[in-house]
Design a protein around this motif. Structure first.
Motif, PDB file in Angstrom:
ATOM      1  N   ALA A   1      48.728  39.037  43.069  1.00 16.27           N
ATOM      2  CA  ALA A   1      49.095  40.077  42.101  1.00 16.27           C
ATOM      3  C   ALA A   1      48.510  41.407  42.581  1.00 16.27           C
ATOM      4  CB  ALA A   1      48.552  39.750  40.719  1.00 16.27           C
ATOM      5  N   GLU A   2      49.312  42.446  42.513  1.00 14.49           N
ATOM      6  CA  GLU A   2      48.884  43.805  42.838  1.00 14.49           C
ATOM      7  C   GLU A   2      48.723  44.549  41.516  1.00 14.49           C
ATOM      8  OE1 GLU A   2      48.491  44.981  46.000  1.00 14.49           O
ATOM      9  OE2 GLU A   2      49.253  43.192  47.020  1.00 14.49           O
ATOM     10  N   ILE A   3      47.503  44.987  41.210  1.00 15.73           N
ATOM     11  CA  ILE A   3      47.223  45.681  39.953  1.00 15.73           C
ATOM     12  C   ILE A   3      46.700  47.073  40.268  1.00 15.73           C
ATOM     13  CG2 ILE A   3      45.819  45.685  37.853  1.00 15.73           C
ATOM     14  CD1 ILE A   3      45.669  42.662  38.058  1.00 15.73           C
ATOM     15  N   SER A   4      47.194  48.056  39.532  1.00 19.17           N
ATOM     16  CA  SER A   4      46.748  49.436  39.705  1.00 19.17           C
ATOM     17  C   SER A   4      46.301  49.979  38.357  1.00 19.17           C
ATOM     18  CB  SER A   4      47.885  50.283  40.278  1.00 19.17           C
ATOM     19  OG  SER A   4      47.477  51.619  40.397  1.00 19.17           O
ATOM     20  N   ILE A   5      45.042  50.429  38.265  1.00 13.85           N
ATOM     21  CA  ILE A   5      44.511  51.040  37.053  1.00 13.85           C
ATOM     22  C   ILE A   5      44.274  52.519  37.348  1.00 13.85           C
ATOM     23  CG2 ILE A   5      42.612  51.101  35.402  1.00 13.85           C
ATOM     24  CD1 ILE A   5      42.172  48.133  35.941  1.00 13.85           C
TER      25      ILE A   5
ATOM     26  N   SER B   1      46.198  33.491  42.773  1.00  8.97           N
ATOM     27  CA  SER B   1      44.896  33.146  43.339  1.00  8.97           C
ATOM     28  C   SER B   1      44.210  34.358  43.939  1.00  8.97           C
ATOM     29  CB  SER B   1      45.040  32.045  44.387  1.00  8.97           C
ATOM     30  OG  SER B   1      45.916  32.470  45.411  1.00  8.97           O
ATOM     31  N   VAL B   2      44.956  35.463  44.144  1.00  5.08           N
ATOM     32  CA  VAL B   2      44.391  36.702  44.694  1.00  5.08           C
ATOM     33  C   VAL B   2      44.883  37.880  43.855  1.00  5.08           C
ATOM     34  CG1 VAL B   2      44.314  38.244  46.697  1.00  5.08           C
ATOM     35  CG2 VAL B   2      44.323  35.779  47.048  1.00  5.08           C
ATOM     36  N   ILE B   3      43.956  38.751  43.481  1.00  6.64           N
ATOM     37  CA  ILE B   3      44.310  39.988  42.788  1.00  6.64           C
ATOM     38  C   ILE B   3      43.856  41.153  43.659  1.00  6.64           C
ATOM     39  CG2 ILE B   3      43.892  41.461  40.781  1.00  6.64           C
ATOM     40  CD1 ILE B   3      43.454  38.922  39.135  1.00  6.64           C
ATOM     41  N   ASN B   4      44.813  41.970  44.082  1.00 11.77           N
ATOM     42  CA  ASN B   4      44.503  43.216  44.790  1.00 11.77           C
ATOM     43  C   ASN B   4      44.489  44.325  43.748  1.00 11.77           C
ATOM     44  OD1 ASN B   4      44.414  42.000  47.331  1.00 11.77           O
ATOM     45  ND2 ASN B   4      46.600  42.240  47.625  1.00 11.77           N
ATOM     46  N   LEU B   5      43.309  44.877  43.493  1.00 12.53           N
ATOM     47  CA  LEU B   5      43.118  45.871  42.444  1.00 12.53           C
ATOM     48  C   LEU B   5      42.935  47.248  43.066  1.00 12.53           C
ATOM     49  CD1 LEU B   5      42.459  46.683  39.480  1.00 12.53           C
ATOM     50  CD2 LEU B   5      40.079  46.104  40.010  1.00 12.53           C
TER      51      LEU B   5
END
Length: 101
Positions: free
Chosen positions: A16-20, A57-61
């Motif tokens: 998952a690619e998450i951008s805050i 299983s992987v989060i790129n934040l």
């Protein structure tokens, strides 16, 4: 649960690619109530709970923020750490200009 516009999520396979973006915590300069609480720990907890269905299983934040409230930041950190996923963090931002006297 609907993931808000402020937590941008993309998923491919088990990543998952998450951008805050924006200040962490309450935004006292916001125009709307949603913007006022967009990066609070309560809002992010609801959003991250909505992401559990993604089974990643992987989060790129990626974080684009000049700072904010430490207590909200630590709560968000704890939620991510307790997610069970491997977290890769990328900070995208600007350095504040130094004033030379």
């Amino acid at each position: 649960m609907k993931v808000t516009q402020f937590l941008n999520v993309k998923k491919s396979d088990k990543i998952a690619e998450i951008s805050i973006t924006g200040d962490i915590g309450y935004n006292s300069f916001a125009d709307t109530y949603e913007e006022y609480k967009q990066n609070t720990s309560e809002t992010k907890a609801a959003e991250l709970n909505a992401l559990k269905d993604l089974n990643v299983s992987v989060i790129n934040l990626t974080i684009e923020s000049l700072g904010g409230d430490l207590s909200h930041a630590l709560a968000i950190y704890s939620m991510l750490k307790n997610s069970g996923a491997t977290i890769n963090t990328f900070y995208r931002g600007q350095m504040l200009p130094l004033l030379l006297l």
